[in-house]
Design a protein around this motif. Structure first.
Motif, PDB file in Angstrom:
ATOM      1  N   MET A 253       0.858  -1.259   0.140  1.00 36.99           N
ATOM      2  CA  MET A 253      -0.178   0.024  -0.128  1.00 36.99           C
ATOM      3  C   MET A 253       0.719   1.345   0.018  1.00 36.99           C
ATOM      4  O   MET A 253       0.703   2.301  -0.978  1.00 36.99           O
ATOM      5  N   THR A 254       1.786   1.236   0.844  1.00 34.75           N
ATOM      6  CA  THR A 254       2.616   2.574   1.080  1.00 34.75           C
ATOM      7  C   THR A 254       3.730   2.773  -0.273  1.00 34.75           C
ATOM      8  O   THR A 254       3.786   3.816  -0.573  1.00 34.75           O
ATOM      9  N   PHE A 255       3.904   1.709  -0.772  1.00 35.33           N
ATOM     10  CA  PHE A 255       4.909   1.951  -1.889  1.00 35.33           C
ATOM     11  C   PHE A 255       4.307   2.773  -2.993  1.00 35.33           C
ATOM     12  O   PHE A 255       4.833   3.291  -3.547  1.00 35.33           O
ATOM     13  N   PHE A 256       2.880   2.497  -3.288  1.00 36.52           N
ATOM     14  CA  PHE A 256       2.094   3.182  -4.321  1.00 36.52           C
ATOM     15  C   PHE A 256       1.515   4.487  -3.847  1.00 36.52           C
ATOM     16  O   PHE A 256       0.877   5.005  -4.929  1.00 36.52           O
ATOM     17  N   LEU A 257       1.813   4.852  -2.606  1.00 42.37           N
ATOM     18  CA  LEU A 257       1.040   6.018  -2.232  1.00 42.37           C
ATOM     19  C   LEU A 257       2.370   7.264  -2.385  1.00 42.37           C
ATOM     20  O   LEU A 257       3.101   7.133  -1.983  1.00 42.37           O
ATOM     21  N   SER A 258       1.595   8.508  -2.633  1.00 41.84           N
ATOM     22  CA  SER A 258       2.422   9.667  -2.722  1.00 41.84           C
ATOM     23  C   SER A 258       2.601  10.292  -1.278  1.00 41.84           C
ATOM     24  O   SER A 258       1.870   9.665  -0.309  1.00 41.84           O
ATOM     25  N   PRO A 259       3.440  10.992  -0.916  1.00 38.95           N
ATOM     26  CA  PRO A 259       3.694  11.429   0.341  1.00 38.95           C
ATOM     27  C   PRO A 259       2.327  12.078   0.796  1.00 38.95           C
ATOM     28  O   PRO A 259       2.007  12.153   2.206  1.00 38.95           O
ATOM     29  N   GLN A 260       1.777  12.931  -0.059  1.00 38.94           N
ATOM     30  CA  GLN A 260       0.504  13.665  -0.097  1.00 38.94           C
ATOM     31  C   GLN A 260      -0.367  12.690   0.427  1.00 38.94           C
ATOM     32  O   GLN A 260      -1.263  12.864   1.216  1.00 38.94           O
ATOM     33  N   GLU A 261      -0.754  11.481  -0.416  1.00 38.41           N
ATOM     34  CA  GLU A 261      -1.618  10.673   0.040  1.00 38.41           C
ATOM     35  C   GLU A 261      -1.456   9.841   1.322  1.00 38.41           C
ATOM     36  O   GLU A 261      -2.526   9.716   2.020  1.00 38.41           O
ATOM     37  N   GLN A 262      -0.282   9.763   1.628  1.00 39.33           N
ATOM     38  CA  GLN A 262      -0.031   9.120   3.005  1.00 39.33           C
ATOM     39  C   GLN A 262      -0.263   9.972   4.035  1.00 39.33           C
ATOM     40  O   GLN A 262      -1.041   9.738   5.027  1.00 39.33           O
ATOM     41  N   GLN A 263      -0.239  11.399   3.970  1.00 40.49           N
ATOM     42  CA  GLN A 263      -0.555  12.329   4.990  1.00 40.49           C
ATOM     43  C   GLN A 263      -2.096  12.247   5.150  1.00 40.49           C
ATOM     44  O   GLN A 263      -2.656  12.555   6.202  1.00 40.49           O
ATOM     45  N   GLU A 264      -2.844  12.450   3.650  1.00 41.10           N
ATOM     46  CA  GLU A 264      -4.270  12.487   3.847  1.00 41.10           C
ATOM     47  C   GLU A 264      -4.700  11.319   4.644  1.00 41.10           C
ATOM     48  O   GLU A 264      -5.732  11.332   5.533  1.00 41.10           O
ATOM     49  N   ILE A 265      -4.401  10.058   4.188  1.00 41.54           N
ATOM     50  CA  ILE A 265      -4.587   8.864   5.171  1.00 41.54           C
ATOM     51  C   ILE A 265      -4.461   8.999   6.794  1.00 41.54           C
ATOM     52  O   ILE A 265      -5.342   8.673   7.319  1.00 41.54           O
ATOM     53  N   GLN A 266      -3.563   9.488   7.060  1.00 35.41           N
ATOM     54  CA  GLN A 266      -2.918   9.656   8.621  1.00 35.41           C
ATOM     55  C   GLN A 266      -3.984  10.722   8.958  1.00 35.41           C
ATOM     56  O   GLN A 266      -4.469  10.605  10.188  1.00 35.41           O
ATOM     57  N   ASP A 267      -4.167  11.807   8.288  1.00 37.11           N
ATOM     58  CA  ASP A 267      -5.036  12.775   8.720  1.00 37.11           C
ATOM     59  C   ASP A 267      -6.708  12.420   9.056  1.00 37.11           C
ATOM     60  O   ASP A 267      -7.426  12.473  10.047  1.00 37.11           O
ATOM     61  N   LYS A 268      -6.908  11.584   8.051  1.00 32.90           N
ATOM     62  CA  LYS A 268      -8.470  10.861   8.214  1.00 32.90           C
ATOM     63  C   LYS A 268      -8.559   9.719   9.347  1.00 32.90           C
ATOM     64  O   LYS A 268      -9.446   9.898  10.115  1.00 32.90           O
ATOM     65  N   VAL A 269      -7.308   9.055   9.618  1.00 37.15           N
ATOM     66  CA  VAL A 269      -7.404   8.186  10.609  1.00 37.15           C
ATOM     67  C   VAL A 269      -7.435   8.955  11.910  1.00 37.15           C
ATOM     68  O   VAL A 269      -8.111   8.626  12.843  1.00 37.15           O
ATOM     69  N   VAL A 270      -6.766   9.930  12.103  1.00 37.94           N
ATOM     70  CA  VAL A 270      -6.667  10.801  13.408  1.00 37.94           C
ATOM     71  C   VAL A 270      -8.171  11.396  13.397  1.00 37.94           C
ATOM     72  O   VAL A 270      -8.597  11.432  14.843  1.00 37.94           O
ATOM     73  N   SER A 271      -8.831  11.905  12.620  1.00 38.69           N
ATOM     74  CA  SER A 271     -10.253  12.430  12.593  1.00 38.69           C
ATOM     75  C   SER A 271     -11.020  11.288  13.092  1.00 38.69           C
ATOM     76  O   SER A 271     -11.696  11.582  13.808  1.00 38.69           O
ATOM     77  N   VAL A 272     -11.157  10.220  12.251  1.00 32.65           N
ATOM     78  CA  VAL A 272     -11.971   9.359  12.508  1.00 32.65           C
ATOM     79  C   VAL A 272     -11.712   8.580  13.941  1.00 32.65           C
ATOM     80  O   VAL A 272     -12.940   8.341  14.635  1.00 32.65           O
TER      81      VAL A 272
END
Length: 109
Positions: free
Chosen positions: A66-85
């Motif tokens: 999963m992480t190999f194919f994600l840009s740093p921006q997408e990784q940050q968006e995922i982390q932000d979403k996890v924190v919020s949820v």
């Protein structure tokens, strides 16, 4: 059928690697955000389930896939979403938690 019985299938090895990418992220975030979750496994599990049900399923075999194919921006968006949820889930479960049972006095007075 995905899981057919076949002499070359080894369900105890190959299939055990399948998991939701968000599980580890959510569990770590719950423990980070909630002191109660660090000492109460039931609370941790309840919060994790609520949070995971608000995230899209992302089943993978290896986290690196999963992480190999994600840009740093997408990784940050995922982390932000996890924190919020997780924040919302902690609040939700906390508000609906059953109160601790009161200690019953054994006095006869």
């Amino acid at each position: 059928m995905l899981l057919q019985t076949h002499p070359h299938n080894h369900p105890g090895t190959t299939l055990d690697s399948i998991h939701n990418f968000y599980e580890k992220l959510v569990i770590a975030e719950v423990a980070k955000q909630s002191e109660r979750a660090r000492s109460d496994g039931e609370f941790l599990a309840d919060v994790a389930c609520v949070a995971l049900n608000h995230l899209p399923p992302r089943y993978i075999r290896y986290d690196v896939d999963m992480t190999f194919f994600l840009s740093p921006q997408e990784q940050q968006e995922i982390q932000d979403k996890v924190v919020s949820v997780v924040s919302d889930a902690v609040k939700y479960v906390s508000e609906r938690a059953r109160p601790e049972p009161l200690a019953v006095s054994d006095s006869n007075g």
